[in-house]
Design a protein around this motif. Structure first.
Motif, PDB file in Angstrom:
ATOM      1  N   LEU A  61       0.830  -1.202   0.000  1.00  0.00           N
ATOM      2  CA  LEU A  61       0.000   0.000   0.000  1.00  0.00           C
ATOM      3  C   LEU A  61       0.869   1.258   0.000  1.00  0.00           C
ATOM      4  O   LEU A  61       0.581   2.215  -0.721  1.00  0.00           O
ATOM      5  CB  LEU A  61      -0.927   0.006   1.214  1.00  0.00           C
ATOM      6  CG  LEU A  61      -1.836   1.216   1.372  1.00  0.00           C
ATOM      7  CD1 LEU A  61      -2.759   1.362   0.167  1.00  0.00           C
ATOM      8  CD2 LEU A  61      -2.647   1.111   2.662  1.00  0.00           C
ATOM      9  N   ALA A  62       1.935   1.255   0.777  1.00  0.00           N
ATOM     10  CA  ALA A  62       2.832   2.411   0.818  1.00  0.00           C
ATOM     11  C   ALA A  62       3.461   2.655  -0.552  1.00  0.00           C
ATOM     12  O   ALA A  62       3.527   3.795  -1.027  1.00  0.00           O
ATOM     13  CB  ALA A  62       3.912   2.197   1.879  1.00  0.00           C
ATOM     14  N   ALA A  64       2.221   1.707  -3.461  1.00  0.00           N
ATOM     15  CA  ALA A  64       1.153   2.147  -4.368  1.00  0.00           C
ATOM     16  C   ALA A  64       0.841   3.623  -4.158  1.00  0.00           C
ATOM     17  O   ALA A  64       0.637   4.368  -5.124  1.00  0.00           O
ATOM     18  CB  ALA A  64      -0.095   1.301  -4.160  1.00  0.00           C
ATOM     19  N   LYS A  65       0.814   4.066  -2.893  1.00  0.00           N
ATOM     20  CA  LYS A  65       0.548   5.483  -2.610  1.00  0.00           C
ATOM     21  C   LYS A  65       1.638   6.366  -3.197  1.00  0.00           C
ATOM     22  O   LYS A  65       1.353   7.420  -3.770  1.00  0.00           O
ATOM     23  CB  LYS A  65       0.458   5.721  -1.098  1.00  0.00           C
ATOM     24  CG  LYS A  65      -0.812   5.230  -0.470  1.00  0.00           C
ATOM     25  CD  LYS A  65      -0.786   5.520   1.023  1.00  0.00           C
ATOM     26  CE  LYS A  65      -2.031   5.091   1.728  1.00  0.00           C
ATOM     27  NZ  LYS A  65      -1.978   5.399   3.177  1.00  0.00           N
ATOM     28  N   LEU A  66       2.874   5.935  -3.051  1.00  0.00           N
ATOM     29  CA  LEU A  66       3.976   6.726  -3.603  1.00  0.00           C
ATOM     30  C   LEU A  66       3.923   6.783  -5.131  1.00  0.00           C
ATOM     31  O   LEU A  66       4.136   7.827  -5.731  1.00  0.00           O
ATOM     32  CB  LEU A  66       5.317   6.161  -3.149  1.00  0.00           C
ATOM     33  CG  LEU A  66       5.702   6.459  -1.699  1.00  0.00           C
ATOM     34  CD1 LEU A  66       6.949   5.678  -1.306  1.00  0.00           C
ATOM     35  CD2 LEU A  66       5.923   7.953  -1.509  1.00  0.00           C
ATOM     36  N   LYS A  67       3.606   5.643  -5.754  1.00  0.00           N
ATOM     37  CA  LYS A  67       3.520   5.621  -7.217  1.00  0.00           C
ATOM     38  C   LYS A  67       2.377   6.495  -7.710  1.00  0.00           C
ATOM     39  O   LYS A  67       2.520   7.207  -8.706  1.00  0.00           O
ATOM     40  CB  LYS A  67       3.352   4.189  -7.712  1.00  0.00           C
ATOM     41  CG  LYS A  67       4.615   3.370  -7.614  1.00  0.00           C
ATOM     42  CD  LYS A  67       4.427   1.985  -8.187  1.00  0.00           C
ATOM     43  CE  LYS A  67       5.733   1.218  -8.132  1.00  0.00           C
ATOM     44  NZ  LYS A  67       5.620  -0.095  -8.766  1.00  0.00           N
ATOM     45  N   LEU A  68       1.247   6.455  -7.025  1.00  0.00           N
ATOM     46  CA  LEU A  68       0.112   7.289  -7.405  1.00  0.00           C
ATOM     47  C   LEU A  68       0.460   8.764  -7.249  1.00  0.00           C
ATOM     48  O   LEU A  68       0.187   9.571  -8.143  1.00  0.00           O
ATOM     49  CB  LEU A  68      -1.116   6.941  -6.560  1.00  0.00           C
ATOM     50  CG  LEU A  68      -2.375   7.769  -6.829  1.00  0.00           C
ATOM     51  CD1 LEU A  68      -2.829   7.601  -8.276  1.00  0.00           C
ATOM     52  CD2 LEU A  68      -3.473   7.369  -5.860  1.00  0.00           C
ATOM     53  N   LEU A  87       2.850   9.356   4.489  1.00  0.00           N
ATOM     54  CA  LEU A  87       2.136   8.085   4.527  1.00  0.00           C
ATOM     55  C   LEU A  87       1.244   7.975   5.758  1.00  0.00           C
ATOM     56  O   LEU A  87       0.185   7.371   5.714  1.00  0.00           O
ATOM     57  CB  LEU A  87       3.125   6.929   4.493  1.00  0.00           C
ATOM     58  CG  LEU A  87       3.852   6.704   3.178  1.00  0.00           C
ATOM     59  CD1 LEU A  87       4.918   5.649   3.334  1.00  0.00           C
ATOM     60  CD2 LEU A  87       2.876   6.348   2.070  1.00  0.00           C
ATOM     61  N   ALA A  88       1.670   8.574   6.856  1.00  0.00           N
ATOM     62  CA  ALA A  88       0.912   8.482   8.099  1.00  0.00           C
ATOM     63  C   ALA A  88      -0.332   9.374   8.100  1.00  0.00           C
ATOM     64  O   ALA A  88      -1.226   9.176   8.905  1.00  0.00           O
ATOM     65  CB  ALA A  88       1.811   8.863   9.278  1.00  0.00           C
TER      66      ALA A  88
END
Length: 95
Positions: A61-62, A64-68, A87-88
């Motif tokens: 998930l981390a 994926a969030k960075l890639k998005l 992320l937090a």
């Protein structure tokens, strides 16, 4: 592992602990108190697998969030601390 939980009265756990613990080889055991689920027992091996799986999902998930964020142009050079804080931001889980 069974999909239907094994339900055992707490009194049986008190009287036949070795037998109840042996059932963990077939999957989780739900301990019932007054016909209501009170606790779930899992083997140490299953617990370790679940924790590893959760940690892997959190890592994915981390990433994926960075890639998005990168695809949206929202991320430039960030320090490790800045990434952790970012992320937090949406990891607030209701108590």
């Amino acid at each position: 592992m069974e999909h239907v939980p094994q339900i055992v009265p707490i009194s049986e756990m008190k009287l036949n602990q070795p037998e109840v613990l042996e059932r963990l080889n077939s999957g989780p055991v739900v301990l019932a108190s007054r016909s209501k689920a009170a606790a779930v027992l899992v083997s140490v091996q299953q617990w370790d697998r679940m924790i590893t799986y959760i940690e892997d999902l959190e890592d994915a998930l981390a990433v994926a969030k960075l890639k998005l964020a990168d695809a949206r142009g929202e991320v430039e050079w960030m320090s490790q601390q800045e990434i952790s804080e970012w992320l937090a931001e949406d990891e607030q889980v209701p108590a």
